[in-house]
Design an enzyme around this catalytic site. Structure first.
Site, PDB file in Angstrom:
ATOM      1  N   ASP A 169       0.830  -1.213   0.000  1.00 22.01           N
ATOM      2  CA  ASP A 169       0.000   0.000   0.000  1.00 22.01           C
ATOM      3  C   ASP A 169       0.864   1.264   0.000  1.00 22.01           C
ATOM      4  OD1 ASP A 169      -2.254   1.521   0.045  1.00 22.01           O
ATOM      5  OD2 ASP A 169      -2.825   1.053   2.100  1.00 22.01           O
ATOM      6  N   GLY A 170       0.382   2.293  -0.678  1.00 18.29           N
ATOM      7  CA  GLY A 170       1.028   3.606  -0.604  1.00 18.29           C
ATOM      8  C   GLY A 170       1.628   4.094  -1.917  1.00 18.29           C
TER       9      GLY A 170
ATOM     10  N   ARG B 121       0.206   7.630  -2.698  1.00 15.66           N
ATOM     11  CA  ARG B 121       0.766   8.700  -1.863  1.00 15.66           C
ATOM     12  C   ARG B 121       2.230   8.973  -2.214  1.00 15.66           C
ATOM     13  NH1 ARG B 121      -1.252   5.898   3.368  1.00 15.66           N
ATOM     14  NH2 ARG B 121      -1.822   4.369   1.775  1.00 15.66           N
TER      15      ARG B 121
ATOM     16  N   HIS C 106       2.825   3.229  -9.147  1.00 12.99           N
ATOM     17  CA  HIS C 106       2.695   1.770  -9.227  1.00 12.99           C
ATOM     18  C   HIS C 106       3.936   1.158  -9.888  1.00 12.99           C
ATOM     19  CE1 HIS C 106      -1.264   1.772  -7.601  1.00 12.99           C
ATOM     20  NE2 HIS C 106      -1.844   2.366  -8.638  1.00 12.99           N
TER      21      HIS C 106
ATOM     22  N   THR D 288     -10.547  -7.249  -6.277  1.00 15.02           N
ATOM     23  CA  THR D 288     -11.784  -7.163  -7.063  1.00 15.02           C
ATOM     24  C   THR D 288     -12.374  -5.750  -6.960  1.00 15.02           C
ATOM     25  OG1 THR D 288     -12.810  -8.208  -5.123  1.00 15.02           O
ATOM     26  CG2 THR D 288     -12.496  -9.598  -7.040  1.00 15.02           C
TER      27      THR D 288
ATOM     28  N   TRP E 226     -11.158  -2.422  -9.556  1.00 13.31           N
ATOM     29  CA  TRP E 226     -11.762  -2.043 -10.850  1.00 13.31           C
ATOM     30  C   TRP E 226     -12.448  -0.692 -10.759  1.00 13.31           C
ATOM     31  CZ3 TRP E 226     -10.044  -4.814 -14.698  1.00 13.31           C
ATOM     32  CH2 TRP E 226      -9.758  -6.161 -14.518  1.00 13.31           C
TER      33      TRP E 226
ATOM     34  N   ARG F   3     -11.283   1.970  -9.640  1.00 12.40           N
ATOM     35  CA  ARG F   3     -10.346   3.105  -9.790  1.00 12.40           C
ATOM     36  C   ARG F   3     -10.463   3.702 -11.205  1.00 12.40           C
ATOM     37  NH1 ARG F   3      -5.062   2.312  -6.098  1.00 12.40           N
ATOM     38  NH2 ARG F   3      -6.185   1.648  -4.262  1.00 12.40           N
TER      39      ARG F   3
ATOM     40  N   LEU G 241      10.443 -21.411  -3.804  1.00  7.66           N
ATOM     41  CA  LEU G 241       9.498 -20.440  -3.222  1.00  7.66           C
ATOM     42  C   LEU G 241       8.133 -20.502  -3.906  1.00  7.66           C
ATOM     43  CD1 LEU G 241       8.878 -17.814  -1.528  1.00  7.66           C
ATOM     44  CD2 LEU G 241       9.756 -16.516  -3.481  1.00  7.66           C
TER      45      LEU G 241
ATOM     46  N   GLU H 130       0.691 -12.991  12.482  1.00  6.92           N
ATOM     47  CA  GLU H 130       1.148 -11.801  13.195  1.00  6.92           C
ATOM     48  C   GLU H 130       1.103 -10.651  12.192  1.00  6.92           C
ATOM     49  OE1 GLU H 130       2.039 -11.535  16.374  1.00  6.92           O
ATOM     50  OE2 GLU H 130       1.612 -13.656  16.721  1.00  6.92           O
TER      51      GLU H 130
HETATM   52  C1  FPP Z   1      -1.973   0.131  -3.323  1.00  5.90           C
HETATM   53  O1  FPP Z   1      -1.466   1.453  -3.365  1.00  5.90           O
HETATM   54  C2  FPP Z   1      -1.369  -0.658  -4.390  1.00  5.90           C
HETATM   55  C3  FPP Z   1      -2.056  -1.246  -5.402  1.00  5.90           C
HETATM   56  C4  FPP Z   1      -3.517  -1.126  -5.529  1.00  5.90           C
HETATM   57  C5  FPP Z   1      -1.390  -1.987  -6.460  1.00  5.90           C
HETATM   58  C6  FPP Z   1      -0.121  -2.710  -6.075  1.00  5.90           C
HETATM   59  C7  FPP Z   1       0.565  -3.107  -7.319  1.00  5.90           C
HETATM   60  C8  FPP Z   1       1.908  -3.092  -7.534  1.00  5.90           C
HETATM   61  C9  FPP Z   1       2.879  -2.768  -6.477  1.00  5.90           C
HETATM   62  C10 FPP Z   1       2.484  -3.418  -8.866  1.00  5.90           C
HETATM   63  C11 FPP Z   1       1.793  -4.424  -9.702  1.00  5.90           C
HETATM   64  C12 FPP Z   1       2.020  -5.800  -9.276  1.00  5.90           C
HETATM   65  C13 FPP Z   1       2.572  -6.748 -10.048  1.00  5.90           C
HETATM   66  C14 FPP Z   1       2.617  -8.159  -9.595  1.00  5.90           C
HETATM   67  C15 FPP Z   1       3.151  -6.459 -11.336  1.00  5.90           C
HETATM   68  P1  FPP Z   1      -2.480   2.664  -3.521  1.00  5.90           P
HETATM   69  O2  FPP Z   1      -2.509   3.065  -4.948  1.00  5.90           O
HETATM   70  O3  FPP Z   1      -3.798   2.294  -2.923  1.00  5.90           O
HETATM   71  O4  FPP Z   1      -1.759   3.755  -2.643  1.00  5.90           O
HETATM   72  P2  FPP Z   1      -2.448   4.995  -1.913  1.00  5.90           P
HETATM   73  O5  FPP Z   1      -3.288   4.401  -0.813  1.00  5.90           O
HETATM   74  O6  FPP Z   1      -1.287   5.775  -1.405  1.00  5.90           O
HETATM   75  O7  FPP Z   1      -3.233   5.727  -2.947  1.00  5.90           O
END
Ligand code: FPP
Length: 258
Positions: A33-34, A37, A50, A79, A82, A84, A144, A220
């Site tokens: 997440d993040g 931001r 991203h 899910t 979508w 966004r 893995l 945890e």
């Molecule tokens: C959340 O950050 C992140 C996501 C919704 C996408 C995570 C995807 C990747 C790291 C890359 C794609 C993955 C692969 C396997 C190629 P956010 O956009 O919700 O952040 P925010 O809360 O700061 O807006």
């Protein structure tokens, strides 16, 4: 878990392995997440955030593999994602293609077995084919277990499991009384894998957001404040060390060891 590897891990950080604890998790799950931001902080587009997040991802996968951890589950696209803006969804879909194009050879070489958690049928054809091919190509690998959640929702996963079990009951293969926790686990995408031991969500948010609800029953949780694109191997090790110092009692008492 390789005992030598675990000891090495603690020594690398100048710490003695905590007595009785100190184990590395068998299964780590990460909510990355993040990215949004991070992009805002750097005055860049969300898509660029991203993309930067994918860079962090490569390092974390490598490090997980190097440490000999058995399974790593990553929440790439839920899910709910979508909803966004179309441009952001398109960027994430493209990143999935780019990620596999650039990483699949190395992952396969390292004996990593890829599994996609989620409904591949609901994805555009190119993405579906790419993900299916990654699973096919690495299906026989024994290293893995890399689980990537794409178009995934945990409640939907449970509905799927219940429907499959109900179908077996309807066909007379099982009786309702045969249904057990293990049977439910065996109908989840993660069948045959250890439960999640450590869940990490970056950016300071403290929610599960419909990720592996059943598998996280005794996990945890660690919530580092850092935004996902800034999540380094050092930060990851900090989370692993925090995990190693936790008392895990599974509802029992420490003295009984259960
Ligand atoms: C959340 O950050 C992140 C996501 C919704 C996408 C995570 C995807 C990747 C790291 C890359 C794609 C993955 C692969 C396997 C190629 P956010 O956009 O919700 O952040 P925010 O809360 O700061 O807006």
């Amino acid at each position: 878990m390789n005992v030598k590897m675990v000891r090495e891990f603690w020594r690398m950080w100048g710490e003695e392995e905590p007595e009785k604890k100190g184990e590395l998790p068998r299964h780590v799950a990460i909510i990355m997440d993040g990215n949004g931001r991070w992009a805002k902080q750097h005055k860049l587009s969300v898509s660029r955030g991203h993309r930067q997040g994918t860079e962090a991802l490569r390092e974390i996968i490598r490090h997980t593999d190097d440490l000999g951890i058995e399974a790593l589950s990553l929440y790439a696209f839920s899910t709910e994602n979508w909803r966004r803006p179309a441009e952001e969804v398109a960027a994430l879909m493209q990143l999935i293609l780019d990620f596999f194009a650039s990483e699949i050879d190395e992952l396969d070489e390292k004996n990593v077995r890829i599994l996609i958690l989620g409904d591949k049928e609901g994805l555009p054809e190119k993405q579906r084919e790419t993900l299916l091919e990654a699973e096919r190509r690495t299906g026989g690998n024994t290293g893995l277990r890399l689980n990537i959640a794409v178009n995934y929702g945990s409640r939907a996963e449970m509905v799927k499991a219940v429907r499959e079990i109900a179908e077996e009951a309807r066909e007379g293969k099982i009786l309702p009384g045969d249904i057990s926790e293990e049977m439910i686990s065996e109908h989840l995408y993660t069948k045959g894998q250890p439960e999640v031991d450590l869940l990490i969500r970056t950016s300071g948010e403290m929610r599960l957001s419909n990720f592996l609800l059943y598998q996280n029953a005794y996990a945890e949780f660690v919530f580092p404040k850092v935004l996902w694109p800034d999540f380094t191997v050092e930060e990851y090790d900090r989370c692993l060390r925090a995990f190693g110092k936790r008392d895990r009692r599974y509802g029992g008492r420490e003295e009984s060891g259960t």
